[in-house]
Design an enzyme around this catalytic site. Structure first.
Site, PDB file in Angstrom:
ATOM      1  N   GLY A  13       8.577  -5.929   6.384  1.00 16.30           N
ATOM      2  CA  GLY A  13       7.692  -6.280   5.261  1.00 16.30           C
ATOM      3  C   GLY A  13       8.035  -5.547   3.978  1.00 16.30           C
ATOM      4  O   GLY A  13       7.146  -5.235   3.179  1.00 16.30           O
ATOM      5  N   GLY A  16       6.634  -6.662   0.416  1.00 14.95           N
ATOM      6  CA  GLY A  16       5.201  -6.655   0.103  1.00 14.95           C
ATOM      7  C   GLY A  16       4.827  -5.473  -0.782  1.00 14.95           C
ATOM      8  O   GLY A  16       5.682  -4.643  -1.136  1.00 14.95           O
ATOM      9  N   SER A 110      -6.380  -0.796   8.666  1.00 13.64           N
ATOM     10  CA  SER A 110      -7.035  -0.921   7.361  1.00 13.64           C
ATOM     11  C   SER A 110      -8.488  -0.472   7.502  1.00 13.64           C
ATOM     12  O   SER A 110      -9.111  -0.677   8.555  1.00 13.64           O
ATOM     13  CB  SER A 110      -6.983  -2.379   6.921  1.00 13.64           C
ATOM     14  OG  SER A 110      -7.820  -2.562   5.816  1.00 13.64           O
ATOM     15  N   SER A 111      -9.030   0.096   6.407  1.00 13.00           N
ATOM     16  CA  SER A 111     -10.426   0.566   6.482  1.00 13.00           C
ATOM     17  C   SER A 111     -11.387  -0.604   6.738  1.00 13.00           C
ATOM     18  O   SER A 111     -12.494  -0.397   7.221  1.00 13.00           O
ATOM     19  CB  SER A 111     -10.815   1.294   5.195  1.00 13.00           C
ATOM     20  OG  SER A 111     -10.672   0.442   4.083  1.00 13.00           O
ATOM     21  N   CYS A 112     -10.950  -1.850   6.446  1.00  8.92           N
ATOM     22  CA  CYS A 112     -11.880  -2.976   6.609  1.00  8.92           C
ATOM     23  C   CYS A 112     -12.012  -3.428   8.059  1.00  8.92           C
ATOM     24  O   CYS A 112     -12.733  -4.381   8.328  1.00  8.92           O
ATOM     25  CB  CYS A 112     -11.500  -4.132   5.709  1.00  8.92           C
ATOM     26  SG  CYS A 112      -9.926  -4.834   6.129  1.00  8.92           S
ATOM     27  N   TYR A 139      -9.114 -11.092  11.126  1.00 10.24           N
ATOM     28  CA  TYR A 139      -8.099 -10.097  10.729  1.00 10.24           C
ATOM     29  C   TYR A 139      -8.364  -8.771  11.440  1.00 10.24           C
ATOM     30  O   TYR A 139      -7.451  -8.138  11.979  1.00 10.24           O
ATOM     31  CB  TYR A 139      -8.206  -9.940   9.216  1.00 10.24           C
ATOM     32  CG  TYR A 139      -7.357  -8.855   8.594  1.00 10.24           C
ATOM     33  CD1 TYR A 139      -6.005  -9.042   8.369  1.00 10.24           C
ATOM     34  CD2 TYR A 139      -7.933  -7.651   8.185  1.00 10.24           C
ATOM     35  CE1 TYR A 139      -5.234  -8.061   7.764  1.00 10.24           C
ATOM     36  CE2 TYR A 139      -7.178  -6.660   7.574  1.00 10.24           C
ATOM     37  CZ  TYR A 139      -5.830  -6.865   7.369  1.00 10.24           C
ATOM     38  OH  TYR A 139      -5.072  -5.893   6.770  1.00 10.24           O
ATOM     39  N   LYS A 143      -6.011  -6.602  14.032  1.00  9.50           N
ATOM     40  CA  LYS A 143      -5.571  -5.232  13.710  1.00  9.50           C
ATOM     41  C   LYS A 143      -6.054  -4.228  14.770  1.00  9.50           C
ATOM     42  O   LYS A 143      -5.336  -3.299  15.134  1.00  9.50           O
ATOM     43  CB  LYS A 143      -6.116  -4.823  12.334  1.00  9.50           C
ATOM     44  CG  LYS A 143      -5.378  -5.468  11.186  1.00  9.50           C
ATOM     45  CD  LYS A 143      -4.062  -4.733  10.930  1.00  9.50           C
ATOM     46  CE  LYS A 143      -3.291  -5.273   9.767  1.00  9.50           C
ATOM     47  NZ  LYS A 143      -1.974  -4.673   9.629  1.00  9.50           N
ATOM     48  N   HIS A 182      -7.308  -9.126  -3.444  1.00  2.00           N
ATOM     49  CA  HIS A 182      -8.375  -8.163  -3.191  1.00  2.00           C
ATOM     50  C   HIS A 182      -9.140  -7.952  -4.494  1.00  2.00           C
ATOM     51  O   HIS A 182      -8.719  -8.414  -5.560  1.00  2.00           O
ATOM     52  CB  HIS A 182      -7.772  -6.835  -2.704  1.00  2.00           C
ATOM     53  CG  HIS A 182      -7.190  -6.936  -1.324  1.00  2.00           C
ATOM     54  ND1 HIS A 182      -5.844  -6.888  -1.081  1.00  2.00           N
ATOM     55  CD2 HIS A 182      -7.774  -7.088  -0.107  1.00  2.00           C
ATOM     56  CE1 HIS A 182      -5.616  -7.009   0.210  1.00  2.00           C
ATOM     57  NE2 HIS A 182      -6.765  -7.139   0.827  1.00  2.00           N
TER      58      HIS A 182
HETATM   59  N1  LIG Z   1      -3.276  -4.304   0.378  1.00  2.84           N
HETATM   60  C1  LIG Z   1      -4.209  -3.476   0.778  1.00  2.84           C
HETATM   61  O1  LIG Z   1      -5.169  -3.167   0.042  1.00  2.84           O
HETATM   62  C2  LIG Z   1      -4.143  -2.856   2.141  1.00  2.84           C
HETATM   63  C3  LIG Z   1      -5.158  -1.972   2.522  1.00  2.84           C
HETATM   64  C4  LIG Z   1      -5.116  -1.389   3.768  1.00  2.84           C
HETATM   65  C5  LIG Z   1      -4.083  -1.707   4.636  1.00  2.84           C
HETATM   66  N2  LIG Z   1      -3.097  -2.549   4.255  1.00  2.84           N
HETATM   67  C6  LIG Z   1      -2.052  -2.879   5.242  1.00  2.84           C
HETATM   68  O2  LIG Z   1      -0.768  -2.670   4.704  1.00  2.84           O
HETATM   69  C7  LIG Z   1       0.150  -3.609   5.258  1.00  2.84           C
HETATM   70  C8  LIG Z   1       0.915  -4.293   4.145  1.00  2.84           C
HETATM   71  O3  LIG Z   1       0.015  -4.915   3.235  1.00  2.84           O
HETATM   72  P1  LIG Z   1       0.485  -5.459   1.800  1.00  2.84           P
HETATM   73  O4  LIG Z   1      -0.700  -5.382   0.931  1.00  2.84           O
HETATM   74  O5  LIG Z   1       1.750  -4.811   1.416  1.00  2.84           O
HETATM   75  O6  LIG Z   1       0.741  -7.003   2.131  1.00  2.84           O
HETATM   76  P2  LIG Z   1       1.704  -8.014   1.375  1.00  2.84           P
HETATM   77  O7  LIG Z   1       1.958  -7.573  -0.012  1.00  2.84           O
HETATM   78  O8  LIG Z   1       1.131  -9.372   1.605  1.00  2.84           O
HETATM   79  O9  LIG Z   1       3.061  -7.894   2.195  1.00  2.84           O
HETATM   80  C9  LIG Z   1       3.182  -8.343   3.501  1.00  2.84           C
HETATM   81  C10 LIG Z   1       4.649  -8.429   3.868  1.00  2.84           C
HETATM   82  O10 LIG Z   1       4.742  -8.944   5.193  1.00  2.84           O
HETATM   83  C11 LIG Z   1       5.795  -9.893   5.231  1.00  2.84           C
HETATM   84  N3  LIG Z   1       5.557 -10.895   6.280  1.00  2.84           N
HETATM   85  C12 LIG Z   1       4.425 -11.599   6.494  1.00  2.84           C
HETATM   86  N4  LIG Z   1       4.619 -12.454   7.518  1.00  2.84           N
HETATM   87  C13 LIG Z   1       5.896 -12.271   7.957  1.00  2.84           C
HETATM   88  C14 LIG Z   1       6.672 -12.879   8.974  1.00  2.84           C
HETATM   89  N5  LIG Z   1       6.194 -13.832   9.749  1.00  2.84           N
HETATM   90  N6  LIG Z   1       7.953 -12.446   9.138  1.00  2.84           N
HETATM   91  C15 LIG Z   1       8.485 -11.495   8.333  1.00  2.84           C
HETATM   92  N7  LIG Z   1       7.784 -10.880   7.349  1.00  2.84           N
HETATM   93  C16 LIG Z   1       6.503 -11.283   7.167  1.00  2.84           C
HETATM   94  C17 LIG Z   1       5.748 -10.552   3.869  1.00  2.84           C
HETATM   95  O11 LIG Z   1       6.955 -11.183   3.617  1.00  2.84           O
HETATM   96  P3  LIG Z   1       7.135 -12.261   2.451  1.00  2.84           P
HETATM   97  O12 LIG Z   1       7.342 -11.405   1.223  1.00  2.84           O
HETATM   98  O13 LIG Z   1       8.305 -13.033   2.845  1.00  2.84           O
HETATM   99  O14 LIG Z   1       5.865 -13.063   2.407  1.00  2.84           O
HETATM  100  C18 LIG Z   1       5.477  -9.349   2.976  1.00  2.84           C
HETATM  101  O15 LIG Z   1       6.680  -8.704   2.652  1.00  2.84           O
HETATM  102  C19 LIG Z   1      -0.696  -4.570   6.118  1.00  2.84           C
HETATM  103  O16 LIG Z   1      -0.608  -4.178   7.452  1.00  2.84           O
HETATM  104  C20 LIG Z   1      -2.095  -4.346   5.630  1.00  2.84           C
HETATM  105  O17 LIG Z   1      -3.046  -4.550   6.628  1.00  2.84           O
HETATM  106  C21 LIG Z   1      -3.096  -3.132   3.021  1.00  2.84           C
END
Ligand SMILES: NC(=O)c1ccc[n+]([C@@H]2O[C@H](COP(=O)([O-])OP(=O)(O)OC[C@H]3O[C@@H](n4cnc5c(N)ncnc54)[C@H](OP(=O)(O)O)[C@@H]3O)[C@@H](O)[C@H]2O)c1
Length: 310
Positions: A13, A16, A110-112, A139, A143, A182
């Protein structure tokens, strides 16, 4: 524990918001062998391909920043996608990591995923102590399965799989699409639009009272590196900043920064989500990690990157 910078790290990932922050940091720190694959060349929903890729590359470490992620509306509307894709991605990676003998794996919760009406600040052992928030239960269930899978594999197979539980994050490469985003990027986008178009008002979802903790994404990247190196007794560790405000006060904070003086209208037909969500991050602190980037500093960096990407 020192990690030889030549060790192989598979970062799932990396495109992301979180993955790209981890990649930036690890490159800056001199890690030489970070393996990245985009979704087109390795779809992590595919169990066979995931296992065969890991058998071939044999990484020493894995960080799972790949997931299906979104805000309240996306979570409500696409429950099937959220539960299926998260279960598949994490299961394929965790099980294959065990089969190929990965030394350490970091999974992100995640905290949620803590219960909706949790005692605050939230301790790690409050997981599964009450009902989930209904808008993101699919979700959260996925998780939670990932957290429990890491625990189970550590117990039965003596693996070293840990789960970091970050609070709400923001930063460069965040999602500003109002149907998926978000709350914080949505506020930035709406207030920026109000500034640009001289709008008299902005509409925010819910009644503005929910309290949220926010952390700049580079702090999480630091935590990933810190806990990759750190030997821990615990496999579940909260990662928060302690920076908490109501949604209304976050709106006022952004308006002040952008010098926008317009009316705030509350769309009370839209869900509020969990009333309060602040993590107790004492466990992470007891291991020597703490968040360093203030809301003001993080906001400046985020808004600059938002403007550069317009
Ligand atoms: N954002 C928040 O506020 C937050 C808070 C707490 C925890 N988190 C955790 O942090 C982690 C990352 O979150 P993020 O915000 O960085 O999400 P994001 O920006 O949506 O990034 C997710 C990444 O996962 C990749 N991905 C999704 N499906 C895939 C698949 N089938 N095969 C290969 N790659 C795949 C996506 O690739 P593509 O670029 O190709 O789509 C993207 O690079 C998650 O586990 C999330 O639960 C996030």
């Amino acid at each position: 524990m020192q990690i030889n910078k030549k060790k192989k790290i598979f970062l799932a990932g990396h495109n992301g918001m979180v993955g790209s922050a981890i990649l930036r940091l690890f490159k800056k720190k001199g890690y030489k062998n970070i393996i990245c694959k985009n979704r087109r060349s390795l779809d992590l929903l595919d169990q066979k391909k995931t296992l065969s890729f890991l058998k071939k590359t044999k990484p020493d470490f894995i960080i799972i920043a790949a997931a299906k992620v979104g805000g309240i509306l996306a979570n409500k509307k696409q429950k099937a996608k959220f539960i299926y894709e998260n279960l598949m991605i994490q299961t394929n990676l965790i099980h294959s990591a065990y089969l190929v003998g990965v030394k350490k794996l970091i999974f992100l919760g995640s905290s949620c995923i803590y219960p909706k009406f949790c005692e605050q600040p939230i301790l790690e052992n409050f997981l599964l102590s009450g009902k989930l928030e209904e808008t993101n239960d699919a979700y959260a269930i996925a998780k939670i399965a990932g957290v429990k899978m890491c625990e189970a594999y550590n117990k039965q197979y003596k693996t070293n799989f840990i789960c970091l539980m970050p609070t709400n994050l923001y930063g460069p490469k965040d999602n500003y699409d109002l149907n998926n985003s978000h709350f914080f990027p949505a506020l930035i986008s709406k207030i920026h639009d109000a500034k640009l178009n001289n709008k008299k008002s902005i509409t925010i979802w819910g009644d503005g009272t929910p309290r949220r903790e926010l952390m700049y994404v580079d702090d999480l990247a630091e935590a990933c590196e810190y806990f990759l190196k750190k030997k821990t007794k615990h496999s579940l560790i909260n990662i928060g900043s302690g920076e908490e405000k109501t949604i209304l006060n976050f709106s006022k904070f952004i308006m002040k920064n952008l010098d926008v003086k317009c009316k705030i209208i509350f769309d009370k037909k839209k869900p509020n989500g969990t009333p309060r969500k602040i993590l107790n991050s004492d466990l992470a602190k007891s291991y020597g990690w703490k968040s360093k980037i203030s809301l003001q500093e993080g906001f400046n960096l985020t808004y600059n990157s938002f403007l550069n990407n317009l």
